[in-house]
Write a protein that holds these residues in place. Structure first.
Motif, PDB file in Angstrom:
ATOM      1  N   TYR A   1     -29.505  66.558  52.170  1.00  0.00           N
ATOM      2  CA  TYR A   1     -28.127  66.173  51.829  1.00  0.00           C
ATOM      3  C   TYR A   1     -27.814  64.774  52.359  1.00  0.00           C
ATOM      4  O   TYR A   1     -27.181  63.967  51.688  1.00  0.00           O
ATOM      5  CB  TYR A   1     -27.120  67.164  52.438  1.00  0.00           C
ATOM      6  CG  TYR A   1     -27.205  68.576  51.923  1.00  0.00           C
ATOM      7  CD1 TYR A   1     -27.747  68.870  50.671  1.00  0.00           C
ATOM      8  CD2 TYR A   1     -26.745  69.645  52.700  1.00  0.00           C
ATOM      9  CE1 TYR A   1     -27.830  70.175  50.208  1.00  0.00           C
ATOM     10  CE2 TYR A   1     -26.810  70.959  52.242  1.00  0.00           C
ATOM     11  CZ  TYR A   1     -27.362  71.216  50.999  1.00  0.00           C
ATOM     12  OH  TYR A   1     -27.425  72.511  50.553  1.00  0.00           O
TER      13      TYR A   1
ATOM     14  N   ASN B   1     -24.986  68.709  47.588  1.00  0.00           N
ATOM     15  CA  ASN B   1     -24.222  68.872  48.828  1.00  0.00           C
ATOM     16  C   ASN B   1     -22.938  69.665  48.615  1.00  0.00           C
ATOM     17  O   ASN B   1     -22.100  69.278  47.794  1.00  0.00           O
ATOM     18  CB  ASN B   1     -23.834  67.495  49.390  1.00  0.00           C
ATOM     19  CG  ASN B   1     -25.015  66.582  49.573  1.00  0.00           C
ATOM     20  OD1 ASN B   1     -25.979  66.635  48.827  1.00  0.00           O
ATOM     21  ND2 ASN B   1     -24.935  65.721  50.557  1.00  0.00           N
TER      22      ASN B   1
ATOM     23  N   PRO C   1     -19.126  70.674  49.703  1.00  0.00           N
ATOM     24  CA  PRO C   1     -18.097  69.957  50.487  1.00  0.00           C
ATOM     25  C   PRO C   1     -17.971  70.551  51.879  1.00  0.00           C
ATOM     26  O   PRO C   1     -18.147  71.756  52.083  1.00  0.00           O
ATOM     27  CB  PRO C   1     -16.814  70.173  49.671  1.00  0.00           C
ATOM     28  CG  PRO C   1     -17.084  71.377  48.833  1.00  0.00           C
ATOM     29  CD  PRO C   1     -18.560  71.371  48.546  1.00  0.00           C
ATOM     30  N   SER C   2     -17.667  69.693  52.848  1.00  0.00           N
ATOM     31  CA  SER C   2     -17.584  70.164  54.239  1.00  0.00           C
ATOM     32  C   SER C   2     -16.302  69.720  54.929  1.00  0.00           C
ATOM     33  O   SER C   2     -16.222  69.718  56.152  1.00  0.00           O
ATOM     34  CB  SER C   2     -18.802  69.659  55.029  1.00  0.00           C
ATOM     35  OG  SER C   2     -18.905  68.244  54.945  1.00  0.00           O
ATOM     36  N   VAL C   3     -15.291  69.348  54.130  1.00  0.00           N
ATOM     37  CA  VAL C   3     -14.022  68.905  54.714  1.00  0.00           C
ATOM     38  C   VAL C   3     -13.422  69.998  55.592  1.00  0.00           C
ATOM     39  O   VAL C   3     -12.920  69.742  56.697  1.00  0.00           O
ATOM     40  CB  VAL C   3     -13.018  68.508  53.605  1.00  0.00           C
ATOM     41  CG1 VAL C   3     -11.682  68.122  54.228  1.00  0.00           C
ATOM     42  CG2 VAL C   3     -13.560  67.360  52.786  1.00  0.00           C
ATOM     43  N   LYS C   4     -13.467  71.236  55.106  1.00  0.00           N
ATOM     44  CA  LYS C   4     -12.863  72.354  55.849  1.00  0.00           C
ATOM     45  C   LYS C   4     -13.670  72.730  57.090  1.00  0.00           C
ATOM     46  O   LYS C   4     -13.196  73.510  57.920  1.00  0.00           O
ATOM     47  CB  LYS C   4     -12.726  73.561  54.931  1.00  0.00           C
ATOM     48  CG  LYS C   4     -11.734  73.351  53.791  1.00  0.00           C
ATOM     49  CD  LYS C   4     -11.592  74.599  52.936  1.00  0.00           C
ATOM     50  CE  LYS C   4     -10.576  74.383  51.820  1.00  0.00           C
ATOM     51  NZ  LYS C   4     -10.438  75.591  50.950  1.00  0.00           N
TER      52      LYS C   4
ATOM     53  N   THR D   1     -17.875  64.596  55.001  1.00  0.00           N
ATOM     54  CA  THR D   1     -17.140  65.505  54.114  1.00  0.00           C
ATOM     55  C   THR D   1     -18.027  66.093  53.018  1.00  0.00           C
ATOM     56  O   THR D   1     -17.551  66.878  52.200  1.00  0.00           O
ATOM     57  CB  THR D   1     -15.955  64.770  53.449  1.00  0.00           C
ATOM     58  OG1 THR D   1     -16.455  63.724  52.608  1.00  0.00           O
ATOM     59  CG2 THR D   1     -15.033  64.177  54.499  1.00  0.00           C
ATOM     60  N   THR D   2     -19.307  65.695  53.014  1.00  0.00           N
ATOM     61  CA  THR D   2     -20.244  66.191  51.989  1.00  0.00           C
ATOM     62  C   THR D   2     -21.508  66.758  52.643  1.00  0.00           C
ATOM     63  O   THR D   2     -22.623  66.559  52.144  1.00  0.00           O
ATOM     64  CB  THR D   2     -20.609  65.078  50.992  1.00  0.00           C
ATOM     65  OG1 THR D   2     -21.095  63.934  51.734  1.00  0.00           O
ATOM     66  CG2 THR D   2     -19.422  64.656  50.155  1.00  0.00           C
ATOM     67  N   SER D   3     -21.344  67.410  53.775  1.00  0.00           N
ATOM     68  CA  SER D   3     -22.433  68.123  54.459  1.00  0.00           C
ATOM     69  C   SER D   3     -23.568  67.215  54.923  1.00  0.00           C
ATOM     70  O   SER D   3     -24.733  67.605  54.911  1.00  0.00           O
ATOM     71  CB  SER D   3     -22.998  69.222  53.547  1.00  0.00           C
ATOM     72  OG  SER D   3     -22.015  70.178  53.236  1.00  0.00           O
TER      73      SER D   3
END
Length: 531
Positions: free
Chosen positions: A102, A297, A299-302, A362-364
């Motif tokens: 990623y 990838n 999303p990883s914002v949370k 924010t995208t792992s």
């Protein structure tokens, strides 16, 4: 006949505000970035501003098929190196292997738009991966708390990016200059030793291994778990490690065969995976990475973590990782820019790398930078523009979408061998010898960084070395070197009496040269010296 000099006149009067503005400009804007906009029509100013913010607009309009042919070859070449390295560095960072891929997909795309280097190849790096893991494991376990560890890795990457971009926007890049050559040589050598020793877990097949990073703890863990050593793993690891080291040495001696060392990691992954697939189930002692998730990838914002419990750890880790990745990236970028005779804007690079890591968080993705090994391969493969990063990202995308199941049987031992081969070049003995010959104090600083890293911790080793360097700067300011000058007969030149035998003192006069500005910090010392 005496030479008649014109009289000295006072400079033009300036108000305090004018003096402040001049001083501020000299400090923060020595390159005068607004100069290119002066006298230009409004439309031209808009175009220049867009090109300043997005350097891709400078070269993309003139891009040609001939350039693309070179970039596609170099992009595919660095992809063959980045894919196995990405998986390996994710392992080094204490993260699942897929996050290494990623981090080799999104950040290069962002950098291609915002970066000013034609050669820099973006992705995870050994130093930032190790520092990320070593600092986060002080508060969270990567094995017993994997979800929280992952969240903190993303959050640290976010803070690293914010810090990096802020340095570029505020024109404060001089801060990274405190990491001198001596510090970097010692620090990187220490990191190479620690990283290599950490890979003994994979190379020996040990399952219960220390989470600490010091040399004493690692070696103690290695020899207290001799009963876990696996001869099958040792044989496979030794074989592939020798192959990778030979390939590296061959390419160093014959640079035109750069593709040998660039392709060796991917060849090792393919070969070892095929072997393990063929004998699957027969030798369970050889550990494999297992099933990897397919797809791009998520999303990883949370997943970003802002609770007070570990927020301080994430910020501290982000700042240290941000400084180290900036230092490596800008140094590598400028090195290859000098070879090809173009300029890299340091402040724009900081903004590009910072925004790249902010978007990556924010995208792992975990912290990414431009590493020397990938950039050297990219340069030698004939990269002409940042398009090579885009080509690499496309190759990684294909892997993420279609090839992940093929990596199921990739053994950890081969990833360990790839990491050892990558970091062994960090030990720069010729540079250490040059530092010893030139400046003994810098040599002490270098040793402080090296032994601090391997015996205390990565961040404290770096902090001690930086502290010593700052102490030296303070000593040079508060205890400036003072030399006596004498006249060179027959001239108006005055030189150090200890350096020029022909220089003679002027009777009745003491002429001194103070090799530092006179200020409140050293005035008392100078008065004592002159009494």
């Amino acid at each position: 006949m005496d030479v008649q000099y014109p009289p000295v006149v006072a400079p033009p009067h300036k108000s305090s505000l004018q003096k402040f503005k001049v001083k501020l400009k000299e400090t923060l804007f020595p390159d005068d970035p607004m100069r290119q906009f002066k006298g230009q029509p409004f439309g031209t100013k808009i175009v220049l501003a867009a090109q300043y913010v997005f350097p891709i607009l400078q070269w993309l309009p003139q891009y040609s098929l001939k350039l693309f042919k070179s970039d596609i070859i170099s992009g595919i070449t660095i992809a063959s190196l980045s894919i196995p390295q990405g998986i390996s560095y994710a392992k080094l960072a204490g993260l699942p292997p897929s996050f290494g891929l990623y981090s080799s997909f999104v950040p290069p795309l962002v950098y291609a738009v915002l970066g000013s280097s034609k050669d820099l190849a973006i992705g995870p790096a050994a130093i930032t991966s190790l520092v990320l893991r070593s600092m986060l494991t002080q508060g969270v376990s990567a094995t017993s708390q994997p979800q929280l560890f992952l969240q903190l890795a993303f959050t640290s990457t976010l803070f690293a990016g914010v810090f990096q971009a802020a340095l570029g926007i505020l024109r404060l890049g001089f801060i990274i200059d405190f990491l001198s050559k001596a510090i970097l040589v010692g620090f990187m050598a220490g990191v190479a030793v620690i990283v290599s020793l950490q890979q003994l877990k994979s190379l020996l097949g040990i399952t219960h291994f220390t989470k600490k990073m010091t040399i004493v703890d690692v070696l103690s863990s290695v020899f207290s778990n001799i009963h876990e050593w696996s001869w099958q793993t040792i044989v496979m690891g030794a074989g592939f490690l020798i192959l990778l080291l030979l390939a590296r040495q061959f390419s160093l001696k014959k640079p035109k065969y750069f593709w040998v060392s660039a392709g060796a990691p991917l060849l090792s992954v393919i070969t070892s995976t095929a072997i393990l697939f063929a004998i699957r189930g027969k030798h369970p002692a050889i550990l494999v990475i297992g099933k990897l998730p397919e797809g791009v990838n998520p999303p990883s914002v949370k997943m970003l973590y802002f609770e007070a419990t570990h927020l301080g750890l994430a910020i501290k880790t982000g700042i240290i990782v941000g400084i180290l990745s900036l230092t490596e990236s800008i140094a590598v970028g400028r090195t290859f820019a000098a070879i090809r005779k173009y300029k890299v804007d340091g402040n724009k690079e900081m903004i590009a790398i910072g925004l790249m890591n902010v978007i990556g968080s924010t995208t792992s993705c975990f912290a990414s930078t431009g590493s020397f090994s990938r950039t050297a391969v990219n340069h030698n493969a004939g990269a002409k523009t940042a398009m090579s990063n885009i080509v690499m990202s496309v190759a990684v995308l294909v892997t993420l979408l279609f090839l992940m199941p093929l990596l199921h049987y990739t053994p950890h031992v081969v990833l360990g061998a790839i990491i050892v081969t990558a970091v062994i070049g960090f030990v720069d003995i010729p540079a250490a010898y040059r530092i010893w010959k030139i400046d003994k104090f810098d040599f002490v600083v270098m040793l402080t960084a090296f032994f601090g890293v391997i015996f205390i911790s990565v961040e404290y080793g770096l902090a001690l070395a930086v502290g010593l360097s700052i102490l030296r700067i303070l000593l040079q300011i508060t205890r400036p070197k003072t030399v006596m000058l004498g006249n060179i007969p027959g001239t108006r030149l005055y030189r150090d009496l200890h350096h020029y035998n022909q220089a003679t003192r002027i009777p009745g006069f003491l002429i001194l040269s103070i090799e530092a500005p006179i200020n409140f910090a050293n005035i008392t010392y100078l008065q004592q010296r002159l009494v």
